[in-house]
Write a protein that holds these residues in place. Structure first.
Motif, short mmCIF file in Angstrom:
data_model
loop_
_atom_site.label_atom_id
_atom_site.label_comp_id
_atom_site.label_asym_id
_atom_site.label_seq_id
_atom_site.Cartn_x
_atom_site.Cartn_y
_atom_site.Cartn_z
N THR A 132 4.33 -20.37 -26.86
CA THR A 132 3.78 -19.80 -25.78
C THR A 132 4.36 -19.73 -24.64
N GLY A 133 5.27 -20.72 -24.40
CA GLY A 133 6.14 -21.00 -23.27
C GLY A 133 7.39 -19.80 -23.17
N ALA A 134 7.64 -19.21 -24.32
CA ALA A 134 8.47 -18.18 -24.41
C ALA A 134 7.81 -16.98 -24.23
N ASP A 135 6.73 -16.87 -24.70
CA ASP A 135 5.74 -15.69 -24.42
C ASP A 135 5.67 -15.58 -22.89
N THR A 136 5.10 -16.56 -22.21
CA THR A 136 4.99 -16.36 -20.83
C THR A 136 6.13 -15.95 -20.11
N ARG A 137 7.28 -16.45 -20.53
CA ARG A 137 8.51 -15.85 -19.90
C ARG A 137 8.69 -14.44 -20.28
N ILE A 138 8.50 -13.95 -21.56
CA ILE A 138 8.73 -12.58 -21.82
C ILE A 138 7.63 -11.85 -21.23
N SER A 139 6.38 -12.12 -21.29
CA SER A 139 5.44 -11.50 -20.36
C SER A 139 5.60 -11.31 -18.82
N GLN A 140 6.21 -12.48 -18.34
CA GLN A 140 6.65 -12.44 -16.96
C GLN A 140 7.58 -11.39 -16.65
N ARG A 141 8.58 -11.24 -17.57
CA ARG A 141 9.78 -10.26 -17.35
C ARG A 141 9.16 -9.01 -17.63
N ILE A 145 5.29 -10.44 -4.86
CA ILE A 145 5.65 -9.69 -3.68
C ILE A 145 5.60 -8.12 -3.92
N ILE A 146 4.84 -7.47 -3.52
CA ILE A 146 4.92 -5.74 -3.90
C ILE A 146 5.67 -5.31 -3.00
N GLU A 147 7.02 -4.77 -3.32
CA GLU A 147 7.81 -3.90 -2.57
C GLU A 147 7.40 -2.57 -2.92
N GLY A 148 7.32 -1.77 -1.56
CA GLY A 148 7.13 -0.26 -1.49
C GLY A 148 8.60 0.47 -1.41
N ASN A 160 12.39 6.03 -8.36
CA ASN A 160 12.81 5.62 -7.01
C ASN A 160 11.48 5.30 -6.18
N ARG A 161 10.59 6.58 -6.59
CA ARG A 161 9.39 6.24 -5.84
C ARG A 161 8.50 5.33 -6.45
N ARG A 162 8.38 3.85 -6.26
CA ARG A 162 7.71 3.06 -6.85
C ARG A 162 7.48 1.87 -6.17
N ALA A 163 6.24 1.25 -6.67
CA ALA A 163 5.93 -0.17 -6.26
C ALA A 163 6.42 -1.08 -7.29
N HIS A 164 7.31 -2.29 -6.72
CA HIS A 164 8.01 -2.96 -7.62
C HIS A 164 7.46 -4.47 -7.39
N PHE A 165 7.20 -5.11 -8.44
CA PHE A 165 6.52 -6.44 -8.39
C PHE A 165 7.44 -7.28 -8.54
N VAL A 166 7.32 -8.69 -7.77
CA VAL A 166 8.39 -9.81 -7.86
C VAL A 166 7.59 -11.03 -7.82
N THR A 167 7.72 -11.71 -8.70
CA THR A 167 7.02 -13.13 -8.55
C THR A 167 7.50 -14.07 -7.76
N GLU A 168 6.80 -14.78 -6.91
CA GLU A 168 7.55 -15.69 -5.94
C GLU A 168 7.70 -17.01 -6.51
#
Lengths: 208, 437
Positions: A89-98, A138-141, A200-208
């Motif tokens: 599960t731990g590895a899965d979470t990391r994969i899904s986070q990526r 963080i949602i980057e526009g 490049n026209r995107r919303a990019h997600f970054v976890t805090e």
């Protein structure tokens, strides 16, 4: 025996799932996303002009799309469980986070409107965020390089806000999301052609 | 010697050596710089007279004078090779100049100069003549440190431009711009002619949209120094300033003429609107209130009107708000993407960046009443127009030679040329008000 178990599980899980999506479907605010179309005049008109039957149709479609996504997810989870991979599960979470971070939400030129693809991507984001209630993002526009950087600063802000508003409507608390516009200043792909611009026209997600 | 000491000496000599006021002479017809069909005035600038062992000084100073005047686009510099009189024979005071020798080579104006160097001190006498009337129009004598010789020549050129056009000119102005030469976009400042570039910010983060206060003392800009686009307001000489760091974007600051307040685009209320703020960043009031993007404020010189970009009609277009009445009218109707307005200091025109049918971006001007949009650029993508303080020129960025660089042109689009040769790409030029040093 295994097939039977699957069937039972499917029935047990899918029925409440269906009920959940059906009840959600009413909350699924299509006109809300129309609000973020770049044509501000349509804002007021969009909600009033969309007929009730149109709303119902959209809600139904939405429910079906959500349902198939949900079933797919349950199926995958079941398979995982039955294959006895719960230790990973731990590895899965990391994969899904990526995976969560790597999937961008794309926009068309000079627009902050959410296409159906963009909405699907955002639904996957919402699902991931529901499953990871302690994570803030963080949602980057972002914009492509065309147009002027002053205007693109505002457009990037609009795109990020548009993605955020959609997630709020799917039940993600505002407090878990921050938006930052990068305008045209931080392209994902540095080339100067249509395919680079589209990415490049995107919303990019970054976890805090 | 301290810089202020130099300045004092320089100013004292300036005051005490102001010679030959031209008031007694019949004035030459003013150059009407608002005339787009302006003919360039042929001007002769023979080598300045120097002590015999200082020929390089003569070359350097007379060339610098030629380049400075040439920059304005008003003059046609005549080739020194064609001159009939040898520099040694020219009487710089004009009393024995045979002006026929100069009208014969086509000169309507002529500048003579002499330079004396003593150790670290320099003394310069410069005169402008009307060759047809055989009259001196401007005469000045300057004395100061040798390092100030460029300032002296620029001061004289300002007098020449003032005499000819009635406006102060641009020779004491600067241009702020963004360059990514260091690896990050940072703000730099150079003289009006691209000389003496100095880096102004060291944020190691994206830094954009420089804006001069109208007294030239403050610079506002947007930077991602703290990870998001905030506005920084910094005094140019003293180490003090203010920050506007509300939620969302804090961008495109633009000072109100004559006031310590500015307009800027903020989105902390969830929508990109233009706000009026004090110079310390405190909100005074909201200037736009319409769902959609409102950004890029640009003030009319009297501060009574504000041009800005809004997509309220579906595409980004320039609009004008009348501050008194609060009414807003759309200014641009041609094309689907008109942004980055810049209001001419003369008040009559607005320059902006327009996307044409070809998909390229060009600098255009339009009357503030919407009359006659005129395209000024032709090749590459051209963005961020900014007027010189006298309204005679426009600085802008262009990709016409590949990477984005800063260019200048006259207000009518003539004499387009690159201003700087720096590492990296340069964008967002902003011309200062006059009188900045």
């Amino acid at each position: 025996m295994r097939e039977k178990l699957c069937m039972i599980l499917a029935v047990v899980l899918v029925i409440p799932g269906l009920m959940f999506t059906a009840s959600c479907a009413k909350k699924e605010i299509r006109p809300e996303s129309a609000m973020y179309q770049d044509k501000p005049r349509t804002r007021q008109s969009a909600s009033s002009m969309t007929t009730t039957s149109e709303k119902d149709r959209l809600a139904r479609e939405q429910a079906l799309i959500d349902e198939s996504a949900r079933q797919e997810k349950f199926r995958r989870e079941e398979e995982g469980r039955l294959a006895g991979v719960s230790e990973r599960t731990g590895a899965d979470t990391r994969i899904s986070q990526r995976a969560f971070m790597s999937e961008d939400v794309y926009f068309s030129y000079d627009s902050a409107a959410l296409s159906s693809n963009a909405q699907d991507a955002l639904r996957r984001k919402a699902e991931w965020m529901q499953n990871h209630p302690n994570v803030s993002v963080i949602i980057e526009g972002h914009c492509d390089e065309r147009g002027t950087n002053a205007y693109n600063m505002a457009l990037g802000d609009r795109r990020a806000e548009s993605a955020k508003a959609f997630l709020v409507n799917l039940g993600i608390p505002r407090s878990r999301m921050t938006t930052i516009s990068y305008g045209e200043e931080s392209p994902a792909v540095p080339s100067h052609n249509e395919s680079a611009w589209a990415r490049n026209r995107r919303a990019h997600f970054v976890t805090e | 010697m301290t810089k202020s000491c130099v300045k004092i000496i320089f100013l004292i000599t300036l005051l005490s050596f102001l010679i030959w006021p031209p008031s007694g002479l019949a004035k030459r017809d003013r150059v009407v710089i608002s005339d787009p069909s302006l003919q360039k005035i042929p001007i002769a600038i023979p080598l300045f007279k120097v002590q015999p062992h200082l020929m390089d000084v003569s070359m350097k100073t007379s060339d610098f004078c030629s380049e400075t005047l040439d920059f304005t686009g008003y003059f046609k510099l005549l080739d020194r090779g064609s001159f009939l009189a040898a520099p040694r024979e020219i009487d710089i005071t004009g009393s024995t100049i045979n002006f026929k020798n100069w009208t014969a080579v086509g000169a309507e104006l002529m500048i003579t100069g002499s330079v004396q160097v003593n150790n670290d001190l320099i003394e310069m006498e410069l005169r402008l003549f009307d060759t047809f009337k055989g009259q001196m129009l401007v005469g000045k004598k300057y004395k100061g440190w040798i390092t100030d010789h460029q300032r002296m020549i620029r001061r004289f050129c300002s007098e020449v431009i003032y005499y000819l056009t009635g406006s102060q000119g641009i020779f004491d102005s600067k241009i702020a711009f963004v360059s990514n030469g260091s690896g990050n976009k940072e703000i730099y400042i150079c003289d009006f002619d691209g000389q003496n570039t100095k880096r102004f910010t060291h944020n190691n983060a994206i830094t954009l949209f420089p804006a001069w206060s109208s007294n030239g003392k403050w610079l506002a800009y947007t930077s991602y120094k703290k990870g998001k686009p905030d506005i920084y307001i910094r005094h140019l000489k003293e180490n003090r300033g203010f920050v506007i760091n509300r939620k969302g974007i804090n961008s495109t600051p633009e000072w109100v003429p004559g006031k310590f307040s500015l307009a800027a685009t903020l989105s902390y209320e969830g929508d990109q609107e233009i706000y009026l703020l004090t110079g310390k960043g405190k909100k005074i009031k909201k200037l736009t209130n319409k769902w959609g993007i409102d950004t890029s404020p640009a003030w009319s010189p009297d501060g009574r009107k504000m041009a800005f970009v809004s997509n309220r009609s579906g595409t980004p277009q320039i609009h004008v708000k009348h501050i008194g009445s609060g009414s807003v009218e759309r200014l641009t109707f041609q094309g689907r993407y008109n942004t980055q307005p810049s209001w001419s200091p003369k008040g009559d025109k607005i320059a902006y960046s327009a996307r044409g049918k070809s998909g390229r971006y060009n600098i255009c001007t339009i009357g503030f009443d919407g009359g006659g949009p005129t395209r000024l650029t032709r090749t590459g993508d051209n963005e961020s127009p900014s007027w010189s303080p006298d309204g005679s020129m426009i600085a802008f960025s262009s990709t016409r030679q590949g990477a984005s660089r800063i260019y200048v042109m006259t207000a009518y689009g003539t004499d387009q040329r690159r201003l700087l040769a720096l590492r990296g790409e340069q964008t967002n030029p902003k011309w200062s008000p006059g009188g900045v040093d």
